[in-house]
Design a protein around this motif. Structure first.
Motif, short mmCIF file in Angstrom:
data_model
loop_
_atom_site.label_atom_id
_atom_site.label_comp_id
_atom_site.label_asym_id
_atom_site.label_seq_id
_atom_site.Cartn_x
_atom_site.Cartn_y
_atom_site.Cartn_z
N VAL A 114 14.72 -0.52 6.14
CA VAL A 114 14.21 -0.15 7.47
C VAL A 114 15.27 0.62 8.25
O VAL A 114 14.98 1.66 8.86
CB VAL A 114 13.78 -1.40 8.25
N ALA B 283 5.00 -1.92 1.33
CA ALA B 283 6.18 -1.78 2.19
C ALA B 283 6.36 -0.33 2.63
O ALA B 283 6.66 -0.04 3.80
CB ALA B 283 7.43 -2.26 1.44
N GLN C 202 3.95 0.60 5.35
CA GLN C 202 4.39 0.06 6.63
C GLN C 202 5.37 1.02 7.31
O GLN C 202 5.24 1.32 8.50
CB GLN C 202 5.07 -1.29 6.40
N VAL D 139 8.92 -6.15 6.07
CA VAL D 139 9.22 -5.42 4.85
C VAL D 139 9.91 -6.33 3.84
O VAL D 139 9.62 -6.28 2.64
CB VAL D 139 10.10 -4.19 5.17
N GLY E 234 15.25 -5.63 2.93
CA GLY E 234 14.30 -5.11 3.90
C GLY E 234 15.00 -4.49 5.09
O GLY E 234 14.61 -3.41 5.58
#
Length: 210
Positions: free
Chosen positions: A110, A169, A172, A204, A106
């Motif tokens: 990101v 995800a 997001q 995430v 995650g």
């Protein structure tokens, strides 16, 4: 939260690195065969979408042999990335995201999105594609199919994550990009990368590994 220093791979660099010089197939009499292939590809992708477009169909539209398309771009993904001027190549980015500790996937995802969209030139290409998708029915189908097939589907398969979780995800991150760079909501728009990684990565991560 683990610190990572990543260098954003540029499409032109990665595509050039994968090319093999000296291979035959350049069409005689054409000063810009590559550009003609890309122009034909944009038309084919717009008309047929990503899933139904083929290397053979793009080659036919450009008036070249399919082997020449493979010579310049290797895969349909490569053609799409170059034609749409995307600032990332799935063949490079996906291994970067999925390889490494599972508990940090995650964070890697990101940080990549934030780093990519933090570059003004890369961001403009991404936002241009999103704007096209939002106002054009064919455009949204093309973008949806590319991300579903070439990006989310492959990451999900590598990680063993159901598509509903991959898409959640993705939504997001998409919402963050739009709020930060299109709506320019403050203080989100001015927040630093590491601050946002710390806020977003755990959420995430939960989608991808819970």
């Amino acid at each position: 939260m683990t610190e990572h220093n990543q260098t954003l791979p540029h499409v032109a660099d990665t595509a050039e690195a994968r090319r093999r010089p000296g291979r035959p197939g350049r069409r005689p009499g054409s000063a810009d065969t590559r550009g003609e292939i890309l122009a034909a590809a944009r038309k084919v992708f717009a008309e047929k979408g990503f899933d139904k477009a083929t290397i053979r169909g793009i080659a036919r539209a450009a008036g070249v042999d399919p082997a020449l398309v493979h010579h310049y771009f290797e895969t349909k993904d490569g053609v799409f990335v170059a034609a749409m001027r995307l600032p990332f190549d799935p063949a490079v980015v996906i291994p970067m995201i999925v390889n490494g500790p599972r508990e940090e996937v995650g964070e890697r995802l990101v940080r990549f999105i934030l780093t990519m969209t933090g570059d003004p030139n890369a961001r403009e290409h991404v936002l241009g594609l999103l704007r096209t998708a939002m106002v054009n029915e064919q455009g949204v189908a093309m973008v949806r199919e590319f991300f579903s097939s070439a990006v989310l589907g492959r990451v999900g398969a590598e990680l063993g994550v159901p598509q509903i979780r991959m898409q959640t995800a993705f939504s997001q991150m998409l919402g963050m990009v739009m709020a930060r760079h299109i709506m320019r909501l403050e203080p989100l728009a001015s927040a630093g990368t590491e601050e946002l990684v710390e806020l977003l990565a755990p959420t995430v991560q939960r989608y991808l590994t819970a």
